[in-house]
Design an enzyme around this catalytic site. Structure first.
Site, PDB file in Angstrom:
ATOM      1  CG  HIS A 268      -8.019 -50.223 -10.179  1.00  5.55           C
ATOM      2  ND1 HIS A 268      -8.597 -51.448 -10.093  1.00  5.55           N
ATOM      3  CD2 HIS A 268      -7.777 -50.024 -11.509  1.00  5.55           C
ATOM      4  CE1 HIS A 268      -8.712 -51.982 -11.301  1.00  5.55           C
ATOM      5  NE2 HIS A 268      -8.212 -51.137 -12.181  1.00  5.55           N
ATOM      6  CG  HIS A 307     -16.053 -54.603  -6.498  1.00  2.00           C
ATOM      7  ND1 HIS A 307     -16.670 -54.467  -7.714  1.00  2.00           N
ATOM      8  CD2 HIS A 307     -14.762 -54.912  -6.754  1.00  2.00           C
ATOM      9  CE1 HIS A 307     -15.788 -54.693  -8.658  1.00  2.00           C
ATOM     10  NE2 HIS A 307     -14.614 -54.962  -8.112  1.00  2.00           N
ATOM     11  CG  ASP A 363      -7.401 -55.641  -4.126  1.00  2.00           C
ATOM     12  OD1 ASP A 363      -6.511 -56.208  -4.771  1.00  2.00           O
ATOM     13  OD2 ASP A 363      -8.214 -54.844  -4.639  1.00  2.00           O
TER      14      ASP A 363
HETATM   15  C1  LIG Z   1     -14.125 -50.055  -4.276  1.00  2.00           C
HETATM   16  C2  LIG Z   1     -14.778 -48.715  -3.974  1.00  2.00           C
HETATM   17  C3  LIG Z   1     -13.885 -47.604  -4.553  1.00  2.00           C
HETATM   18  C4  LIG Z   1     -16.164 -48.665  -4.637  1.00  2.00           C
HETATM   19  O1  LIG Z   1     -16.670 -47.404  -4.452  1.00  2.00           O
HETATM   20  P1  LIG Z   1     -18.112 -46.947  -4.931  1.00  2.00           P
HETATM   21  O2  LIG Z   1     -18.753 -47.961  -5.784  1.00  2.00           O
HETATM   22  O3  LIG Z   1     -17.954 -45.582  -5.490  1.00  2.00           O
HETATM   23  O4  LIG Z   1     -18.936 -46.945  -3.582  1.00  2.00           O
HETATM   24  P2  LIG Z   1     -19.203 -45.686  -2.672  1.00  2.00           P
HETATM   25  O5  LIG Z   1     -17.923 -44.978  -2.365  1.00  2.00           O
HETATM   26  O6  LIG Z   1     -20.323 -44.887  -3.296  1.00  2.00           O
HETATM   27  O7  LIG Z   1     -19.742 -46.377  -1.362  1.00  2.00           O
HETATM   28  C5  LIG Z   1     -21.111 -46.538  -0.983  1.00  2.00           C
HETATM   29  C6  LIG Z   1     -21.199 -46.388   0.524  1.00  2.00           C
HETATM   30  O8  LIG Z   1     -20.396 -47.401   1.170  1.00  2.00           O
HETATM   31  C7  LIG Z   1     -19.329 -46.793   1.911  1.00  2.00           C
HETATM   32  N1  LIG Z   1     -18.120 -47.554   1.657  1.00  2.00           N
HETATM   33  C8  LIG Z   1     -17.699 -48.042   0.454  1.00  2.00           C
HETATM   34  N2  LIG Z   1     -16.570 -48.737   0.614  1.00  2.00           N
HETATM   35  C9  LIG Z   1     -16.282 -48.698   1.925  1.00  2.00           C
HETATM   36  C10 LIG Z   1     -15.226 -49.241   2.684  1.00  2.00           C
HETATM   37  N3  LIG Z   1     -14.277 -49.973   2.121  1.00  2.00           N
HETATM   38  N4  LIG Z   1     -15.209 -48.990   4.011  1.00  2.00           N
HETATM   39  C11 LIG Z   1     -16.193 -48.248   4.587  1.00  2.00           C
HETATM   40  N5  LIG Z   1     -17.228 -47.715   3.915  1.00  2.00           N
HETATM   41  C12 LIG Z   1     -17.261 -47.934   2.591  1.00  2.00           C
HETATM   42  C13 LIG Z   1     -19.208 -45.375   1.378  1.00  2.00           C
HETATM   43  O9  LIG Z   1     -18.672 -44.501   2.341  1.00  2.00           O
HETATM   44  C14 LIG Z   1     -20.660 -45.073   1.040  1.00  2.00           C
HETATM   45  O10 LIG Z   1     -21.325 -44.815   2.247  1.00  2.00           O
HETATM   46  P3  LIG Z   1     -22.498 -43.679   2.289  1.00  2.00           P
HETATM   47  O11 LIG Z   1     -23.576 -44.218   1.408  1.00  2.00           O
HETATM   48  O12 LIG Z   1     -22.865 -43.597   3.730  1.00  2.00           O
HETATM   49  O13 LIG Z   1     -21.861 -42.424   1.767  1.00  2.00           O
HETATM   50  C15 LIG Z   1     -14.964 -48.524  -2.451  1.00  2.00           C
HETATM   51  O14 LIG Z   1     -15.775 -49.542  -1.921  1.00  2.00           O
HETATM   52  C16 LIG Z   1     -13.628 -48.467  -1.718  1.00  2.00           C
HETATM   53  O15 LIG Z   1     -13.006 -47.400  -1.663  1.00  2.00           O
HETATM   54  N6  LIG Z   1     -13.149 -49.631  -1.132  1.00  2.00           N
HETATM   55  C17 LIG Z   1     -11.885 -49.646  -0.472  1.00  2.00           C
HETATM   56  C18 LIG Z   1     -10.774 -49.766  -1.489  1.00  2.00           C
HETATM   57  C19 LIG Z   1     -10.701 -51.145  -2.118  1.00  2.00           C
HETATM   58  O16 LIG Z   1     -10.719 -52.164  -1.433  1.00  2.00           O
HETATM   59  N7  LIG Z   1     -10.559 -51.155  -3.440  1.00  2.00           N
HETATM   60  C20 LIG Z   1     -10.385 -52.388  -4.203  1.00  2.00           C
HETATM   61  C21 LIG Z   1     -11.515 -52.606  -5.139  1.00  2.00           C
HETATM   62  S1  LIG Z   1     -11.314 -54.201  -5.928  1.00  2.00           S
END
Ligand SMILES: CC(C)(COP(=O)(O)OP(=O)(O)OC[C@H]1O[C@@H](n2cnc3c(N)ncnc32)[C@H](O)[C@@H]1OP(=O)(O)O)[C@@H](O)C(=O)NCCC(=O)NCCS
Length: 436
Positions: A268, A307, A363
């Site tokens: 987050h 996101h 971010d």
């Molecule tokens: C923000 C976040 C938690 C959202 O997660 P979510 O909605 O649960 O999305 P998921 O984890 O289900 O991701 C969907 C797919 O994209 C991939 N993915 C998501 N974010 C990714 C990232 N930053 N880098 C690489 N792969 C990513 C996942 O591995 C998943 O792949 P799969 O379908 O092959 O398993 C996630 O994108 C993340 O961890 N980002 C990095 C942290 C970040 O920047 N957070 C700030 C948010 S404002």
């Protein structure tokens, strides 16, 4: 029932149910009537991580994740970022309308009046270890304010709520600056009420021996814009924490501390700190392709990308990228920008990211600006918490005024043991130890 309804045939009982659809939503409680017999609890929905569940109705923030739209109370984020101050936007987010001139004056005076911390709170902060993480200090200190303002627990009195809201928005930069100075071993600087919200924060952060702190106007405006971009973001993890804790009628200091704790996680608000660490690990532009390959192989995530809601370019990231240009004209370019731009360029063309609709989020660039302005990465999430306090409090007010809301209490699907008899300690074997 008209066409705005869902017909459900329960094949277990061959019974058909008509469930009303309102605003594209069915009410989960309408499913409870679907039973196999009088002893059946009724049908529930299972939705870990709230992937498809609206927990409230809200009039504060609108996001269209597919189109990359963000609006506060109907106003597009880019117009607010260009034309408003953060305190004007905080008023809008909290009270629903942009303030008139006299409302704004009263609001700014009120916030300015409440910037001081009680001396005992200052002593409380002094008790932290020299290397305490600023987010841990912020969360604990905000919670500690609950002991200074015990009347805050009267959450049903609108006047009392407004007073606590002004205190929290006023004191957040003061606490944040104190956590920063503490980690550097510098003496605390008291607020200067001649200065704007952002300038005063900069004063409390960076004033040394000069009699009056002069904030660079370009940097102060960039900070104010960053505050506007972070003011609210509908039902994210920390807003949900604020609402969940607030739903038990805990006071706003404790609820805000809970929300800030949720914000601190790397998935987050902690993400911008992680972005900077990631750029350090990558080291140089030529190492970006190899790093991307490791991300695609699932070794780690590309921080600042992806996101839950935006499946398009985060509109805030666009504005931050623009604000960065102004900041870098004053501070000189942050060398990490080159690596970030290359990461973005390659990721936006790569099938892995395109297929999953992974775009830079807020971010991705904010940390690079913060670092150029002289902030250490440990303070980044604290910089997020200051403006988001306005959003948390708006969500909290809305919750308290919503007659449909009750204490937040999800259901579960129990998958543990059925009833079994107690086992005395001397008779417990390996199996019990393994499941413990
Ligand atoms: C923000 C976040 C938690 C959202 O997660 P979510 O909605 O649960 O999305 P998921 O984890 O289900 O991701 C969907 C797919 O994209 C991939 N993915 C998501 N974010 C990714 C990232 N930053 N880098 C690489 N792969 C990513 C996942 O591995 C998943 O792949 P799969 O379908 O092959 O398993 C996630 O994108 C993340 O961890 N980002 C990095 C942290 C970040 O920047 N957070 C700030 C948010 S404002």
């Amino acid at each position: 029932m008209g066409n705005d309804a869902l017909s459900i045939l329960d094949k277990r009982t061959q019974t058909t149910y008509e469930i009303p659809i309102n605003k594209g939503t069915i009410r989960a409680m309408d499913l409870r009537q679907i039973k196999t017999g009088p002893d059946d609890f009724g049908l529930m929905t299972y939705d870990p991580a709230f992937m498809n569940t609206a927990s409230c109705q809200s009039a504060i923030t609108f996001i269209d994740g597919d189109k990359g739209i963000l609006r506060y109370r109907g106003y597009p984020i880019d117009q607010l970022a260009e034309k408003c101050t953060f305190l004007e936007v905080a008023y809008l987010v909290l009270f629903g309308e942009l303030p008139t001139e006299s409302q704004l004056k009263e609001w700014v005076n009120g916030i300015t009046y409440h910037t001081m911390l009680h001396e005992t709170t200052k002593h409380f902060l002094e008790g932290f270890r020299y290397d305490a993480h600023p987010m841990g200090m912020l969360v604990s200190t905000v919670a500690a304010l609950s002991t200074v303002y015990p009347e805050a627990r009267n959450v049903h009195d609108p006047q009392n709520r407004k007073l606590q809201i002004m205190r929290l928005i006023g004191k957040m930069p003061t606490i944040a600056a104190y956590t920063y100075r503490h980690s550097l071993g510098y003496p605390y600087i008291y607020p200067d009420n001649d200065l704007s919200y952002a300038e005063n924060f900069m004063n409390m952060l960076w004033k040394m021996v000069e009699p009056k702190y002069q904030a660079n106007p370009v940097l102060a405006r960039a900070l104010d814009i960053l505050f506007i971009l972070h003011a609210d973001h509908e039902q994210n993890c920390s807003a949900n924490a604020m609402r969940a804790v607030g739903s038990s009628f805990a006071d706003p200091y404790l609820s805000t501390a809970a929300a800030a704790a949720a914000l601190s996680g790397p998935l987050h608000g902690g993400a911008n700190e992680e972005v900077l660490k990631m750029l350090d690990v990558i080291g140089s532009k030529d190492k970006v392709p190899a790093y991307i390959e490791k991300v695609k192989a699932g070794q780690f995530k590309l921080m600042g990308f992806g996101h839950r809601v935006y499946k398009n370019y985060d509109p805030r990231a666009k504005i931050i990228k623009w604000a960065a240009t102004n900041v870098f004209e004053v501070t000189g370019k942050n060398p990490k920008l080159e690596i970030a731009l290359e990461l973005e360029r390659i990721a936006l063309e790569d099938e892995y990211f395109v297929k999953r609709k992974l775009y830079p989020n807020v971010d991705f660039y904010s940390g690079i600006i913060y670092q150029a302005m002289g902030f250490k990465p440990e303070i980044f999430t604290v910089l997020f918490a200051i403006p988001r306090t306005a959003g948390w409090l708006a969500q909290w007010q809305e919750l308290l005024m919503d007659p449909e809301q009750k204490i937040a209490r999800p259901r579960q699907i129990y998958i543990g043991y059925g009833e079994r008899d107690f086992v005395p300690i001397e008779q417990r074997g390996v199996a019990a130890a393994v499941t413990a």
